[in-house]
Write an enzyme that holds these catalytic residues in place. Sequence first.
Site, PDB file in Angstrom:
ATOM      1  N   ARG A 281     -34.976  -0.702 -17.188  1.00 38.17           N
ATOM      2  CA  ARG A 281     -35.456  -0.091 -18.422  1.00 38.17           C
ATOM      3  C   ARG A 281     -36.875   0.419 -18.199  1.00 38.17           C
ATOM      4  O   ARG A 281     -37.626  -0.113 -17.381  1.00 38.17           O
ATOM      5  CB  ARG A 281     -35.444  -1.096 -19.586  1.00 38.17           C
ATOM      6  CG  ARG A 281     -34.049  -1.464 -20.089  1.00 38.17           C
ATOM      7  CD  ARG A 281     -33.396  -0.291 -20.802  1.00 38.17           C
ATOM      8  NE  ARG A 281     -32.133  -0.646 -21.451  1.00 38.17           N
ATOM      9  CZ  ARG A 281     -30.939  -0.499 -20.905  1.00 38.17           C
ATOM     10  NH1 ARG A 281     -30.847  -0.032 -19.651  1.00 38.17           N
ATOM     11  NH2 ARG A 281     -29.848  -0.817 -21.565  1.00 38.17           N
TER      12      ARG A 281
ATOM     13  N   HIS B 143     -31.719   8.989 -17.683  1.00 36.11           N
ATOM     14  CA  HIS B 143     -31.018   7.762 -18.086  1.00 36.11           C
ATOM     15  C   HIS B 143     -29.499   7.972 -18.080  1.00 36.11           C
ATOM     16  O   HIS B 143     -28.811   7.716 -19.066  1.00 36.11           O
ATOM     17  CB  HIS B 143     -31.475   7.289 -19.474  1.00 36.11           C
ATOM     18  CG  HIS B 143     -31.196   5.835 -19.713  1.00 36.11           C
ATOM     19  ND1 HIS B 143     -31.919   5.081 -20.602  1.00 36.11           N
ATOM     20  CD2 HIS B 143     -30.263   4.987 -19.189  1.00 36.11           C
ATOM     21  CE1 HIS B 143     -31.449   3.843 -20.624  1.00 36.11           C
ATOM     22  NE2 HIS B 143     -30.439   3.770 -19.762  1.00 36.11           N
TER      23      HIS B 143
END
Length: 308
Positions: free
Chosen positions: A223, A271
Amino acid sequence: MTVLYKANMVRGAEWARFFAERAPDIPFRLWPDIGDPADIRYLVAWVPPDDIATRFPNLELVFSVGAGVDQFDATKVPAHIPLVRMLEPGIAETMVEYVTMAVLGLHRDLLNFIDQQKQQVWREIRITPAKRRRVGVMGLGQLGQAVLERLKVFGFPLSGWNRSAREIEGVTCYAGADALPAFLSQADILVCLLPLTDETRGILNAHLFARLPRGASLVNVGRGPHLVEADFLAALDSGALSGAVLDVTEPEPLPEGHPFWRHPRILLTPHNASMTTPDTAVDFVLDVIDRHRRGEALPGRVDRSRGY
């Protein structure tokens, strides 16, 4: 006994089709068409509504549509309702592809050749054999173990670090904070696949970079908040790090003009390292629902004390 889906609507249509084929007896709805809130027993969501506890009085299970749950505010999901993260095989397969691509790209100096192409000049770079390029993976859950299994075929010396002890054939495993420095010293390419928790937020920082071999490189598919940006840029500028592949940032997307966009030692992707596959995800959800009905243990159930 309705399932409510609240995530990407394009893929939601696929979910609806697979549910109709495989579980025609279970009503399936796409947000915001929730019907009678009292009928909702199962919620599949990327981010659930804030009033989940009051809106759905008979809710029994909450599924994250992704492999992580850090986007959830778990305090808004009543403690008696299990929170389940997605463990369907499509996530692992696509993550393995991405990390393999990133590791091989860094190993074979792809960032250097991209830069040379822009300059319209070739400079020789000697090839380092895979057996001399050490790869370390932080996070040895389903995804980390799948990545390491695929990387074995290239002959990299492999190591892994995890909060709790693991044993993986062909991988030197380290566990706990005390073992982290020894693990880092063996990682020429570091792959972060950690869950985002209070303990791991900001873990990719100057202190960690200083413990890597000089000129190591980074792949972050965990993340964005794992990475301390100022420390990372300083490590690149000083040569402590030679390059990085980042699939996650904070925020997402990055604002215009952010230094990551044009940095010659950073390869950015939006992502998309892994993606839930509706076909196999529906099978996973149906299996968990069946297990829940039978009172069995639930695969992917989140330990709220750990955050994953």
